[in-house]
Motif scaffolding. Structure first.
Motif, short mmCIF file in Angstrom:
data_model
loop_
_atom_site.label_atom_id
_atom_site.label_comp_id
_atom_site.label_asym_id
_atom_site.label_seq_id
_atom_site.Cartn_x
_atom_site.Cartn_y
_atom_site.Cartn_z
N GLU A 296 0.79 -1.24 0.00
CA GLU A 296 0.00 0.00 0.00
C GLU A 296 0.83 1.29 0.00
O GLU A 296 1.30 1.73 1.04
CB GLU A 296 -0.91 0.00 1.22
CG GLU A 296 -1.87 1.18 1.26
CD GLU A 296 -2.97 0.98 2.30
OE1 GLU A 296 -2.66 0.97 3.48
OE2 GLU A 296 -4.13 0.84 1.88
N PHE B 21 -4.81 4.28 2.60
CA PHE B 21 -4.25 3.79 3.86
C PHE B 21 -5.21 2.83 4.55
O PHE B 21 -5.33 2.77 5.75
CB PHE B 21 -3.91 4.96 4.79
CG PHE B 21 -5.01 5.99 4.93
CD1 PHE B 21 -5.16 7.00 3.99
CD2 PHE B 21 -5.89 5.94 6.01
CE1 PHE B 21 -6.17 7.94 4.12
CE2 PHE B 21 -6.91 6.88 6.14
CZ PHE B 21 -7.06 7.88 5.19
N ARG C 41 -3.36 -0.78 5.67
CA ARG C 41 -2.61 -0.60 6.90
C ARG C 41 -3.52 -0.84 8.11
O ARG C 41 -3.15 -1.52 9.07
CB ARG C 41 -2.05 0.82 6.94
CG ARG C 41 -1.37 1.21 8.22
CD ARG C 41 -0.65 2.55 8.04
NE ARG C 41 -0.03 3.00 9.28
CZ ARG C 41 -0.47 4.03 10.01
NH1 ARG C 41 -1.56 4.68 9.63
NH2 ARG C 41 0.16 4.39 11.11
N GLU C 42 -4.74 -0.31 8.04
CA GLU C 42 -5.66 -0.48 9.17
C GLU C 42 -6.12 -1.93 9.29
O GLU C 42 -6.27 -2.45 10.38
CB GLU C 42 -6.87 0.46 9.02
CG GLU C 42 -6.50 1.94 8.91
CD GLU C 42 -5.66 2.44 10.10
OE1 GLU C 42 -5.86 1.98 11.24
OE2 GLU C 42 -4.76 3.27 9.85
N ARG D 241 -3.15 -3.70 10.94
CA ARG D 241 -2.79 -3.35 12.32
C ARG D 241 -3.90 -3.67 13.30
O ARG D 241 -3.64 -3.80 14.50
CB ARG D 241 -2.33 -1.89 12.42
CG ARG D 241 -3.43 -0.87 12.28
CD ARG D 241 -2.87 0.46 11.80
NE ARG D 241 -2.20 1.21 12.86
CZ ARG D 241 -2.44 2.50 13.11
NH1 ARG D 241 -3.35 3.17 12.41
NH2 ARG D 241 -1.78 3.14 14.05
N TRP D 242 -5.16 -3.77 12.85
CA TRP D 242 -6.25 -4.07 13.78
C TRP D 242 -6.75 -5.50 13.65
O TRP D 242 -7.12 -6.11 14.65
CB TRP D 242 -7.42 -3.10 13.58
CG TRP D 242 -7.07 -1.68 13.82
CD1 TRP D 242 -7.09 -0.66 12.92
CD2 TRP D 242 -6.62 -1.11 15.05
NE1 TRP D 242 -6.67 0.51 13.49
CE2 TRP D 242 -6.38 0.27 14.82
CE3 TRP D 242 -6.39 -1.62 16.35
CZ2 TRP D 242 -5.92 1.13 15.81
CZ3 TRP D 242 -5.95 -0.75 17.33
CH2 TRP D 242 -5.71 0.60 17.06
N PHE E 151 5.94 0.16 6.87
CA PHE E 151 4.86 -0.26 7.77
C PHE E 151 5.39 -1.12 8.90
O PHE E 151 5.02 -2.29 9.06
CB PHE E 151 3.79 -1.04 6.99
CG PHE E 151 2.79 -0.17 6.27
CD1 PHE E 151 2.84 1.22 6.34
CD2 PHE E 151 1.76 -0.76 5.53
CE1 PHE E 151 1.90 2.01 5.66
CE2 PHE E 151 0.82 0.02 4.86
CZ PHE E 151 0.89 1.41 4.93
N GLU F 50 4.83 -1.05 12.05
CA GLU F 50 3.84 -1.51 13.02
C GLU F 50 2.94 -2.61 12.44
O GLU F 50 2.79 -3.66 13.06
CB GLU F 50 3.00 -0.32 13.51
CG GLU F 50 2.05 -0.72 14.61
CD GLU F 50 0.94 0.32 14.81
OE1 GLU F 50 1.16 1.50 14.49
OE2 GLU F 50 -0.13 -0.06 15.29
#
Lengths: 512, 184, 438
Positions: free
Chosen positions: C92, C98, C101-102, C105-106, C135, C137
């Motif tokens: 991405e 974005f 990414r979410e 990460r979630w 990225f 995280e």
């Protein structure tokens, strides 16, 4: 199994090519050159310069012809408005950061960027921004890199990867900051690395040896064969004002593909030596040719002759020497073999002589000490041999010494007769390479002084010695040779032509 | 809306050492070393050794802070590649440092979505408060290097700033001194 | 939930349901949400049966191209004796985008489950999730979730006791937008420069390591477990406009907008209501001016055009732009379009891989011209040059990076020519004066 044929039309010309052929190669068959930069028939396809875009009917976008295989019934337009516009666009982009320094560029005159811009490019540039600049870099070996002229076609990188199997070059950085790079500690030392200079379609990779020596249009070009090893790579000898300036590879897919090793290509200066034998001489006194030939014949007639021949003499010279004196001995300088691993059966060969195979087929013996067992009453005939490692004392044992050569060897202090001959760039003839392929080389420059082609001198001499050899051309000598020597049976000078022919000896393993 | 560091606070991310490393290069993948073992294990995931190149380069950067020419040679020999090949790859990917950088490598996203949120002012603020003055220049104390970076993929949290491995989101020029104060 | 804001009532949170909930990252919590039920079910199914369900759902690629996912999977020749690969494209990097990414990460397990199902559906035993190097995280979250899943026997040899092998690994990028192009992504995993490859051969024939390969976006794969759990009809029913666009879609919203963030809506949602109701409209005192709705590579449209759009693949096409990756970049009336487009062009010039002439040289030239115009040194001829250059950069290269540079620029000039002309003639229109330092 042969591939089925595919029929298509390119620029209105019907052409049939095997399935899997690219449009670019099919166009060649049709007699149409599609302009291109990154494509090279000896390298894997990259498809990056986008210069070879052509219009193919029923395809939505222009096709890169180097990377598009032919399809049945395709109709290809190389010169349609769309294709021309696209290529004009590529040319403009290739020039925006180019220094346009053609007046001082070695590639000038043989530059595909010049040629295609002349043919298809814009007359002006719309680029008004600063140009990027990168300093010149010495890549080592014979290679110099001028990044400002580079069009990133990556031929050099692909050659080093896929042919040399020595990934010494890379594309470094990206975007318009990209250039060709190498590791700091690793130079282009591969024995075939200088081919990147030939492959470079522009003036980005240059030969340090040739740098600023000549303009391309001043050079005369002659089809020849590299005399520096037994591979027999096909070459072009390029001369200016009777001086050999460089060797370039000449395409022969059976022998050297598109390539020439560094050692071979850079070993041309001996062809320009000034310390040549230029006059026939008898006992140190200038003579005319007829006198000298007669003198040599008188010395040799009836005597025990030790013939020491250079293994890089032409088949014709060796044949006539054999006729005159019977087969002699040769010595062959050797060195490390250096293959081009990505090409089949291509190497700088251990035998650093052009014609040891031809000589051996005709009965010449390969020895390491050519004067060993020389009798006190013997006549020594030196046929363009430099007698390296032989002492003057050893030579002096001979009753008489006849030198037929480009030079008088240092070990021969008092030759009885000197017959000056042309070197290989100054005459025509044939060599037989290590696989038994007979290949012709042509005359690239004039011989100095009164020196004559070897076959011419030796035909006279053989005739004087009672072995009639009345020939008026090198070709006639070869044709006689082909009749006389079984290993060459069936060949003729005409059919050998400029790409060579495998001789009977190659398959029969014949040794005369 | 989230403010300050990203949701996980970066706690999951191992601190990657950055910083000047002008000392003579010492190999990373010596026989018997933990990094060698890590690399050897990684290689088994792929059918070619070459596929471990990017991970190997990451390991070098984590250990040495940047990818020195000697590192390219070392990685090349470990993975049966050439140094030139490795150089081509290193220089393609912008995250590999080809020169030593400050201990805190600060990358401010300035691509359009962040630019319209005022990322250029954030850059100015970092340059001023770090003492770097210029993009790409390391501060005299060796602590900071500030560069502009292309889209960090956190456009909804403009302006995102990546400091070494960690993202700091929703950065405004005013927040910069406090962010810097939190960096040792 | 929702992140960074609570889900709006008009959103349809499927993928984003657990955004913002750190507990959702844990395997046990995820299982309590019904996680890995779909994988269990899938591992007992024939790959073609999974393909059929996905085909029936109408799911299309969420990375930008919108290619039907089930159809893409069906290109993989099952039982050909070769190793197959699934690559999850988590590179991405498209400005404005974005969402992946979410997801990572979630809800890392949602992606792992999607990857595992996808791999099984194409006859692959290995999936590489290629995550952009920045990225850190998401990479850490994914690595931890993968370790959990591996330890629990969900992935690996004998996945979920099925006797089948499904390995999923993270492969970390190192800073290159172009690696989001699927063939460049494969080269990057192979340890090469991220150069896009010439097609054919297509990845399904010769892809990663020369083997049959499918590349799917994070959001695409994350949607697959939901489809298997709830059925193709359920997914297909999430459609309010074009029948060719189904399901829920994450839109990343950024730029000059009151509430930037990710929003998940059903395909065909009215863009006007999306912009004003969900996203809260423009920042106080400003007006929306222009929108790039699908990540920076798609044409820019005016707010007037945007207000007519139905948010699906066909809806955006109708107004000359594309849904793309769903990265909605909004410019308000304080923004200078020449400045923004010059900056976008610079992005592409920075990211060009350097292979094709038109891209390597064209993106850089385009940038220089635009930056010169922005600096007040432009000419009217420059605008003509840009259009001709853009034509030269479109449809002529290995991949579409250079097209992607040209599209927003030419569409931007077409729609906001007056701003360019004002800069060229030395007059700044009042609307861009606020942008200040040009």
């Amino acid at each position: 199994m042969t591939a089925p044929m595919v029929n298509l039309t390119i620029e209105g010309r019907a052409v049939a090519v095997p399935a899997g052929t690219t449009i670019l190669e099919a166009a060649k068959v049709a007699g149409v050159l599609v302009p291109h930069y990154c494509y090279h028939p000896g390298l894997p396809v990259a498809g990056v310069c986008r210069m070879c875009l052509v219009e193919v009917e029923k395809m939505p976008k222009l096709a890169p012809s180097c990377a598009t295989t032919v399809g049945e019934g395709q109709v290809v337009h190389v010169y349609s408005e769309k294709a021309l516009e696209a290529r004009k666009g590529v040319l403009e982009l290739l020039l925006i950061n180019h220094p346009l320094d053609c007046p001082i560029c070695d590639q000038s005159g043989e530059c595909e960027l010049q040629d295609y811009t002349f043919a298809e490019g814009r007359a002006d540039s719309r680029y008004r921004e600063p140009k990027r600049f990168n300093p010149v870099e010495d890549f080592g070996g014979d290679v110099m890199y001028v990044p400002n002229r580079c069009i990133l076609c990556t031929r050099c990188v692909r050659f080093m990867d896929d042919l040399a199997h020595d990934e010494a070059l890379c594309v470094q950085e990206r975007g318009d900051r990209a250039s060709i790079g190498k590791a700091t500690e690793k130079d282009l030392t591969h024995p075939w690395a200088a081919n990147v200079v030939d492959l470079c379609p522009v003036g980005a990779l240059l030969s340090k040896d040739f740098l600023n020596k000549a303009r391309a249009w001043e050079l005369d070009r002659t089809a020849s064969v590299c005399p520096n090893c037994a591979q027999g790579c096909n070459t072009i000898v390029e001369t200016r004002d009777n001086v050999v300036m460089r060797f370039k590879p000449r395409t022969n897919t059976e022998v050297n593909q598109y390539f020439l090793c560094d050692e071979g290509r850079l070993d041309y200066r001996w062809l320009n030596r000034a310390d040549r034998a230029t006059q026939p001489m008898i006992d140190g006194v200038l003579a005319d040719w007829e006198e000298a030939i007669h003198a040599a014949a008188r010395l040799a007639k009836g005597a025990t002759v030790r013939l020491v021949a250079n293994a890089s003499l032409s088949n014709e010279a060796l044949y006539l020497l054999k006729r005159a004196f019977g087969p002699g001995v040769i010595t062959v300088r050797t060195g490390a073999e250096a293959p081009l691993p990505g090409a089949s059966d291509l190497a700088l060969r251990a035998d650093r002589a052009a014609n040891a195979t031809g000589a051996e087929w005709m009965g010449y013996r390969r020895v390491s000490a050519p004067l060993e067992g020389l009798g006190a009453g013997d006549v020594l005939v030196i046929a363009d041999h430099d007698l390296t490692g032989v002492s003057a004392e050893a030579v002096s044992r001979a009753k008489a010494v006849i030198v037929i050569g480009t030079q008088v060897p240092a070990a021969v202090t008092a030759p009885n007769v000197v017959l000056p001959i042309a070197n290989m760039a100054e005459e025509e003839g044939t060599f037989t390479n290590l696989r038994g392929r007979v290949q012709r080389f042509l005359q690239a420059k004039a011989a100095p002084g009164m020196a004559r082609p070897s076959w011419f001198v030796l035909a006279d001499l053989a005739t004087q010695l009672g072995q009639p050899a009345v020939h008026f051309t090198a070709g006639a000598v070869f044709d006689a040779l082909a009749k006389a020597e079984g290993a060459f049976a069936g060949l003729s000078y005409d059919t050998v032509a400029l790409k060579g022919k495998l001789a009977a000896g190659a398959t029969a393993g014949a040794r005369a | 809306m989230s403010h300050g560091p990203s949701a996980s606070g970066g706690a999951l991310v191992a601190a990657a050492p950055h910083g000047h490393d002008h000392a003579p290069y010492t190999p990373v993948f010596t026989a018997g070393s933990a990094r060698r073992a890590e690399l050897d294990a990684l290689i088994t995931r792929y059918p070619t050794k070459m596929a471990a190149l990017l991970p190997a380069l990451w390991m070098v950067q984590e250990e040495r802070g940047w990818i020195a020419p000697e590192a390219m040679s070392e990685v090349a020999s470990v993975l049966d590649l050439t140094a030139a090949y490795v150089k081509g790859v290193v220089t393609f990917y912008t995250m590999y440092h080809q020169h030593p950088v400050g201990r805190h490598f600060i990358q401010v996203c300035t691509t359009s979505p962040c630019l319209c949120a005022g990322a250029d002012k954030v850059v100015d603020s970092f340059l001023e408060h770090t003492g770097c003055k210029e993009l790409g220049v390391t501060s005299p104390d060796g602590k900071f290097t500030v560069i502009e970076v292309e889209c960090l993929g956190a456009c909804g949290f403009a302006t995102p700033v990546q400091i070494n491995a960690d993202y700091v989101e929703n950065v405004t020029p005013e927040k910069v001194p406090a962010i810097l104060a939190g960096l040792k | 939930m929702g992140y960074p804001h609570k889900s709006h009532p008009r959103e349809t949170p499927v993928l984003s349901k657990h955004f913002g909930d750190p507990k959702a990252r844990e395997l046990e919590t995820w299982k309590s949400f019904g996680g890995y039920r779909a994988l269990q079910q899938a591992l007992a199914m024939e790959p073609t049966a999974i393909q059929d369900v996905v085909k029936a759902s109408g799911l299309r690629g969420r990375g930008g191209a919108g290619f039907p996912t089930g159809l893409k999977w069906s290109f993989m020749k099952l039982g050909d004796g070769k190793p197959h690969y699934l690559c999850c494209n988590a590179d991405e990097s498209e400005p404005g985008t974005f969402k992946d990414r979410e997801i990572m990460r979630w809800t890392p397990h949602a992606l792992i489950e999607g990857c595992a199902i996808g791999a099984h559906a194409i006859g692959a035993e290995t999936c590489f999730i290629y995550i952009r190097g920045e990225f850190s995280e998401p990479i850490a979250v994914m690595e931890r979730a993968l370790a959990e899943a591996r330890a629990a026997g969900i992935i690996g040899k004998n996945a979920m006791g099925s006797g089948k092998t499904v390995d999923v690994w993270v492969h970390k990028g190192a800073g290159a937008y172009i690696c989001g192009e699927e063939t460049a992504l494969m080269n990057s995993i192979e340890g090469k420069r991220g150069n896009p490859r010439i097609k054919p051969p297509f990845p399904a024939v010769a892809g990663l390591f020369g083997m049959p390969t499918t590349i799917n976006n994070v959001e695409t794969l994350a949607a697959v477990p939901h489809i298997l759990n709830n059925g193709a009809e359920w997914y297909k029913a999430m459609c309010t406009a074009s029948p060719k666009s189904t399901g829920s879609k994450l839109f990343s919203v950024c730029g000059n907008v009151a509430r930037p963030g990710n929003y998940e809506v059903v395909m065909g949602f009215p863009f006007k209501e999306f912009l004003y109701d969900l996203c809260g409209g423009p920042p106080p005192g400003r007006k929306f001016k222009a929108i790039i709705p699908g990540g920076s590579s798609v044409p820019v449209i005016t707010i007037e055009e945007a207000e007519q759009v139905k948010m699906d693949y066909e809806g955006f096409l109708e107004y000359g732009t594309m849904l793309g990756s769903g990265g909605v970049i909004i410019f308000d009336d304080a923004q200078s379009m020449p400045r923004q487009l010059a900056r976008l062009a610079r992005f592409y010039a920075h990211e060009s891989c350097a292979q094709c002439t038109q891209c390597r040289e064209g993106t850089a030239w385009m940038t220089k011209i635009l930056e010169r115009i922005v600096a007040g040194q432009g000419t009217f001829e420059d605008l003509d040059t840009i259009f001709e250059l853009a034509e030269n950069m479109t449809g002529k290269t290995i991949c579409v990076l250079s097209d992607s540079c040209a599209a927003p620029v030419t569409s931007g000039i077409q729609r906001f020519r007056h701003e360019f002309e004002a800069l060229i003639s030395g007059k700044r229109s009042s609307s861009v004066a606020v942008a200040g330092a040009l």
